[in-house]
Each structure stands twice: as C-alpha cells, then as structure tokens.
Design an enzyme around this catalytic site. Structure first.
Site, PDB file in Angstrom:
ATOM      1  N   GLY A  12      -2.252 -10.746   3.009  1.00  0.00           N
ATOM      2  CA  GLY A  12      -1.953 -11.223   1.668  1.00  0.00           C
ATOM      3  C   GLY A  12      -3.148 -11.755   0.904  1.00  0.00           C
ATOM      4  O   GLY A  12      -3.004 -12.645   0.059  1.00  0.00           O
ATOM      5  N   ASN A  14      -5.012 -10.149  -1.390  1.00  0.00           N
ATOM      6  CA  ASN A  14      -4.870  -9.825  -2.808  1.00  0.00           C
ATOM      7  C   ASN A  14      -3.735 -10.623  -3.442  1.00  0.00           C
ATOM      8  O   ASN A  14      -3.821 -11.011  -4.615  1.00  0.00           O
ATOM      9  CB  ASN A  14      -4.640  -8.319  -2.995  1.00  0.00           C
ATOM     10  CG  ASN A  14      -5.944  -7.553  -3.104  1.00  0.00           C
ATOM     11  OD1 ASN A  14      -6.807  -7.894  -3.891  1.00  0.00           O
ATOM     12  ND2 ASN A  14      -6.085  -6.516  -2.290  1.00  0.00           N
ATOM     13  N   MET A  90       2.055  -1.400   3.472  1.00  0.00           N
ATOM     14  CA  MET A  90       1.695  -0.245   4.283  1.00  0.00           C
ATOM     15  C   MET A  90       2.883   0.686   4.530  1.00  0.00           C
ATOM     16  O   MET A  90       3.190   1.044   5.669  1.00  0.00           O
ATOM     17  CB  MET A  90       1.070  -0.706   5.596  1.00  0.00           C
ATOM     18  CG  MET A  90      -0.117  -1.621   5.429  1.00  0.00           C
ATOM     19  SD  MET A  90      -1.432  -0.888   4.406  1.00  0.00           S
ATOM     20  CE  MET A  90      -1.998   0.408   5.501  1.00  0.00           C
ATOM     21  N   LEU A  93       6.024   5.166  -0.308  1.00  0.00           N
ATOM     22  CA  LEU A  93       7.254   5.027  -1.079  1.00  0.00           C
ATOM     23  C   LEU A  93       7.804   6.388  -1.486  1.00  0.00           C
ATOM     24  O   LEU A  93       7.053   7.337  -1.715  1.00  0.00           O
ATOM     25  CB  LEU A  93       6.981   4.173  -2.317  1.00  0.00           C
ATOM     26  CG  LEU A  93       6.576   2.733  -2.008  1.00  0.00           C
ATOM     27  CD1 LEU A  93       5.972   2.063  -3.232  1.00  0.00           C
ATOM     28  CD2 LEU A  93       7.766   1.943  -1.482  1.00  0.00           C
ATOM     29  N   ASN A 107      -0.758  -0.459  -7.722  1.00  0.00           N
ATOM     30  CA  ASN A 107      -1.325  -0.498  -6.375  1.00  0.00           C
ATOM     31  C   ASN A 107      -2.836  -0.652  -6.487  1.00  0.00           C
ATOM     32  O   ASN A 107      -3.447  -0.293  -7.498  1.00  0.00           O
ATOM     33  CB  ASN A 107      -1.006   0.788  -5.615  1.00  0.00           C
ATOM     34  CG  ASN A 107      -1.498   0.748  -4.171  1.00  0.00           C
ATOM     35  OD1 ASN A 107      -1.277  -0.230  -3.464  1.00  0.00           O
ATOM     36  ND2 ASN A 107      -2.174   1.800  -3.727  1.00  0.00           N
ATOM     37  N   HIS A 109      -6.251   0.412  -4.184  1.00  0.00           N
ATOM     38  CA  HIS A 109      -6.660   1.264  -3.056  1.00  0.00           C
ATOM     39  C   HIS A 109      -8.145   1.062  -2.804  1.00  0.00           C
ATOM     40  O   HIS A 109      -8.946   1.091  -3.747  1.00  0.00           O
ATOM     41  CB  HIS A 109      -6.377   2.734  -3.365  1.00  0.00           C
ATOM     42  CG  HIS A 109      -6.703   3.643  -2.233  1.00  0.00           C
ATOM     43  ND1 HIS A 109      -5.949   3.714  -1.075  1.00  0.00           N
ATOM     44  CD2 HIS A 109      -7.733   4.515  -2.062  1.00  0.00           C
ATOM     45  CE1 HIS A 109      -6.489   4.593  -0.253  1.00  0.00           C
ATOM     46  NE2 HIS A 109      -7.575   5.088  -0.823  1.00  0.00           N
TER      47      HIS A 109
END
Length: 219
Positions: A12, A14, A90, A93, A107, A109
């Site tokens: 966690g 971010n 992780m 979807l 998101n 990346h």
C-alpha cells in the site's frame, strides 16, 4: 467532492502517497474505502490508521473472475464510489468490470508504457538494455496495461542499477509523485477520458502523456 475507492493487494505504498496528498490538501476527494483481495495486506492497516473503511474480497472465494469482479463492484457501489484507483492490485480485471467503470478507473504501472506490460518490469528493463525507466498512470481498459496514458515519469538507468534498485527508484522518484497528481486532476475534472478514447486535459486533447515537469507544487 468526488468519492474515491482504492483496490490493493499488498504493502500500500501508493495508497499511502494518496492519503498523504489528501492530508496536505492537494487531493480534493473523499476516500470512501479500501478493498484488498488478500487477508492481512499491510495496506489495510494504512487505510485503517487514516480512518478509511476497509474490506477484504478474497478472489479464492469465487468460482471465476467474473463472480469476483461482480463482488468487487457490489462493494464499490455500496460505498458509492465515483472513482476506483488500482494501487498494486494484483488481479487481471474482466472486460465487464473495466467497461462498467470506464473513464473512472485508474492504474499505475511500473514501466514506460507501452513498453513492458505485465510483470517483472524492472528485470525486463535491464535485459532489454533500456536507457530509461519509470512509471505510467493510465485509464484502465480491457487491454492489460493498455488503456490511454495520463502521465509518465522517467529517469536514466544507471550501470549500477539492479532490479531491486530500479524498483526502489521507480517508487520513490516517480510513482508516489505522479499517482496523487493524476488522481487529483481526475477528481477535480481537469482530466477526462472521452468515449472515443481521447484523454482531455483542461479542455484540450493530450497528444502525449504529461511528465514530471507538469507536476503542480507539492506533488
């Protein structure tokens, strides 16, 4: 004020950057909940410490990805989330989920997309001999790590860097800065994803992702 929910699977970091930006008055949103697909994810403790509701939706409790994603949506809608932010979540979807939340799903990346989609990006950067590395915030689509990019942060790869050092540099020097900024732009209405896939920033289409030079003071 927009209502933001965050999906996590692990530490966690971010998430913490988002919460810290909110505490500094830089992110004009209400964090309505944090969901993890894993029991005991350390990020849940970060959320609880900030007074944000938490929930665990275990992917192993469902027969398939579609059922799991449907349960996620039920939780997010119970919180009346306007935006969904993936922060180290992780799970891949389903198209049904990404379509339902299209234009409201973000998101981050750890690569300079479209290079190195998927996992093990830092090792792949070294194997490819890339001179630059970084991270990308993007709108999520059904295409894995393929949605329209919003902002990228980059730096020069050093000859001394290994995969672990690159991971640390990406997080410390890029991710914790560009993700809160991107979320702030989105919830304030500065950034929008149009139905045809164009990203609009303050009324003008983005021809390329924004950069570290575009960060506002405080980020």
């Amino acid at each position: 004020m927009k209502r933001v929910a965050v999906l996590i699977s692990g530490e966690g970091r971010n998430l913490q950057a988002l919460l810290d930006a909110h505490d500094r008055g830089l992110l004009p949103a209400t964090f309505v909940g944090v969901v993890s697909n894993r029991d005991g994810a350390p990020g849940l403790r970060r959320a609880a410490a900030a007074g944000v509701p938490v929930a665990v939706v275990r992917h192993g409790d469902f027969p398939d990805r579609e059922a799991f994603d449907a349960a996620l949506t039920l939780q997010l809608e119970a919180w009346r989330a306007d935006w969904v932010v993936l922060a180290g979540f992780m799970r891949v979807l389903t198209p049904a989920f990404t379509t339902h939340w299209q234009g409201r799903l973000l998101n981050i990346h750890p690569s300079l997309l479209p290079r190195h989609r998927g996992l093990q990006t830092h090792q792949r950067v070294l194997q490819a001999g890339d001179r630059e590395h970084g991270a990308t915030v993007h709108f999520v689509s059904a295409d894995l790590d393929g949605g329209p990019a919003i902002i990228q942060g980059r730096f020069t790869v050093s000859a001394e860097d290994d995969a672990q050092q690159l991971a640390q540099r990406v997080m410390k020097d890029v991710e914790v800065h560009i993700y809160p900024q991107a979320v702030a732009w989105c919830v304030s209405g500065d950034l929008q994803l149009m139905p045809e896939g164009t990203v609009m920033f303050r009324g003008a289409p983005l021809s390329a992702p924004l950069t570290l030079a575009d960060l506002e003071p405080g980020f």
